[in-house]
Design an enzyme around this catalytic site. Structure first.
Site, mmCIF file in Angstrom:
data_model
loop_
_atom_site.group_PDB
_atom_site.id
_atom_site.type_symbol
_atom_site.label_atom_id
_atom_site.label_comp_id
_atom_site.label_asym_id
_atom_site.label_seq_id
_atom_site.Cartn_x
_atom_site.Cartn_y
_atom_site.Cartn_z
ATOM 1 N N THR A 45 0.898 -1.172 0.000
ATOM 2 C CA THR A 45 0.000 0.000 0.000
ATOM 3 C C THR A 45 0.925 1.207 0.000
ATOM 4 O OG1 THR A 45 -1.711 -1.112 1.328
ATOM 5 C CG2 THR A 45 -1.657 1.273 1.496
ATOM 6 N N THR A 49 -4.224 1.839 -2.434
ATOM 7 C CA THR A 49 -3.809 0.433 -2.498
ATOM 8 C C THR A 49 -4.672 -0.358 -3.472
ATOM 9 O OG1 THR A 49 -3.325 -1.510 -1.110
ATOM 10 C CG2 THR A 49 -5.365 -0.340 -0.651
ATOM 11 N N GLY A 95 -10.014 -3.188 2.696
ATOM 12 C CA GLY A 95 -9.037 -3.165 3.782
ATOM 13 C C GLY A 95 -9.130 -1.900 4.614
ATOM 14 N N ASP A 96 -8.036 -1.577 5.268
ATOM 15 C CA ASP A 96 -7.999 -0.413 6.164
ATOM 16 C C ASP A 96 -7.793 0.899 5.416
ATOM 17 O OD1 ASP A 96 -5.392 -1.327 5.446
ATOM 18 O OD2 ASP A 96 -4.512 -0.141 7.051
ATOM 19 N N THR A 127 0.365 0.589 6.482
ATOM 20 C CA THR A 127 0.447 -0.415 5.423
ATOM 21 C C THR A 127 0.549 -1.777 6.115
ATOM 22 O OG1 THR A 127 2.852 -0.249 5.290
ATOM 23 C CG2 THR A 127 1.610 1.128 3.794
HETATM 24 N N1 GLY Z 1 -3.256 -2.226 4.088
HETATM 25 C C1 GLY Z 1 -3.816 -2.500 2.853
HETATM 26 C C2 GLY Z 1 -4.805 -3.568 2.841
HETATM 27 O O1 GLY Z 1 -4.847 -4.382 3.747
HETATM 28 O O2 GLY Z 1 -5.579 -3.609 1.918
#
Ligand code: GLY
Length: 313
Positions: A171, A189, A201-202, A222
């Site tokens: 990311t 990302t 995701g986050d 990330t």
């Molecule tokens: N940190 C990026 C994801 O898990 O999609």
């Protein structure tokens, strides 16, 4: 007048000079972050972000991105965006043009078309080759019942040690303070390679992968997004600074909080931070990980080692 500064995950180096140029010409932190993210999203060598990002289980590239401003806490995000590379620019359109924070899937694609973004095939020969190298293992899987969980658990174990798969959970993060002392943060990302379709995701979740408040500073993540989602990691870092911790202490505490997670998929986690005075820092659960920093007095970016915080037994 403050000295403008930009902090990013190491793969953000391709956008650092452009971001600082924006600051030097009097642009805002948000302008700088969006300009930098656009360059990473366009980079065909980065298989964790934008164009050439690794596809999901079905071979579709799905992008997540978010932006936040530290003044007034405005935020915008998109998730599971297909067919458009400029996820960060689209997150800006959500923030500035809609009374919402997060737009996903078909809605995000519709907004991209409405705002005139260029539609394109996000795969490249190389990204498809990497995807196909493990797709055979997943080809029997037509539904979540067919062993997807176990296949992914094996794959995740191998991701951290296989150089070809290292981007599979990458990311990019950018944090910025401009000349007016105002902050912005951005994350983009393609998410987990081979992820279940629609997985978010986050990165587009404000508070999990991205958070920014002019009064206390900014942080972004990330790594395995599900961990940051469960601990609200980026918000935690900023909150810990609010209640008196230094940036280094706040980053370390946020990593320690991840240790409690019961997670058979637990894997690398990384956080970058910028305190309210413009001091940068970064941590990782893996040794020898780096991040990049550039301020207006520098001719190019500086790559620095992250503090390692053990989160696995
Ligand atoms: N940190 C990026 C994801 O898990 O999609």
């Amino acid at each position: 007048m403050a000295n403008g500064i930009v902090v990013a995950s190491a793969n953000g180096s391709v956008g650092m000079e452009a971001a600082v140029d924006v600051l030097r010409s009097g642009g805002t932190a948000l302008d700088a972050v969006v300009a930098a993210l656009a360059l990473v999203e366009a980079n065909p060598e980065d298989h964790s972000v934008g164009y050439a990002g690794l596809p999901n289980m079905l071979g579709q590239v799905e992008l997540d991105a978010s932006l936040m401003e530290g003044k007034g806490l405005r935020a915008g995000s998109v998730a599971a965006l297909q067919d458009y590379q400029d996820a960060a620019q689209l997150a800006r359109s959500v923030m500035e043009g809609l009374p919402h924070v997060l737009i996903v899937g078909e809605g995000a694609r519709r907004l991209a078309a409405e705002t005139g973004l260029e539609q394109k095939d996000l795969t490249t020969t190389e990204s498809l080759e990497i995807w196909k190298s493990r797709a055979d293992e997943l080809s029997e899987i037509g539904s979540a019942d067919d062993g997807y969980y176990n296949h992914m658990r094996d794959l995740v174990k191998r991701m951290s040690s296989d150089p070809q798969l290292v981007d599979a959970h990458g990311t990019v993060n950018f944090l910025c303070r401009d000349r007016n002392g105002e902050f912005a943060s951005g994350v983009s990302t393609s998410g987990w390679a081979w992820k279940y379709p629609g997985r978010v995701g986050d990165s587009p979740i404000i508070g999990a992968g991205n958070y920014c408040d002019d009064r206390w500073g900014a942080a972004a993540c990330t790594g395995r997004g599900e961990m940051a989602q469960r601990c609200c990691t980026a918000h935690s870092v900023v909150t810990f600074m609010r209640f008196g911790m230094s940036l280094e202490e706040a980053l370390t505490q946020a990593m320690i909080d991840l240790k409690q997670l019961d997670d058979p998929f637990a894997s690398e986690m990384n956080i970058v931070g910028l305190d309210k005075d413009g001091n940068p820092g970064a941590v990782s659960s893996s040794p020898e990980k780096t991040y990049v920093v550039m301020d207006e007095s520098m001719s190019t970016w500086d790559e620095r080692e992250r503090t390692t915080v053990q989160i696995f037994a």
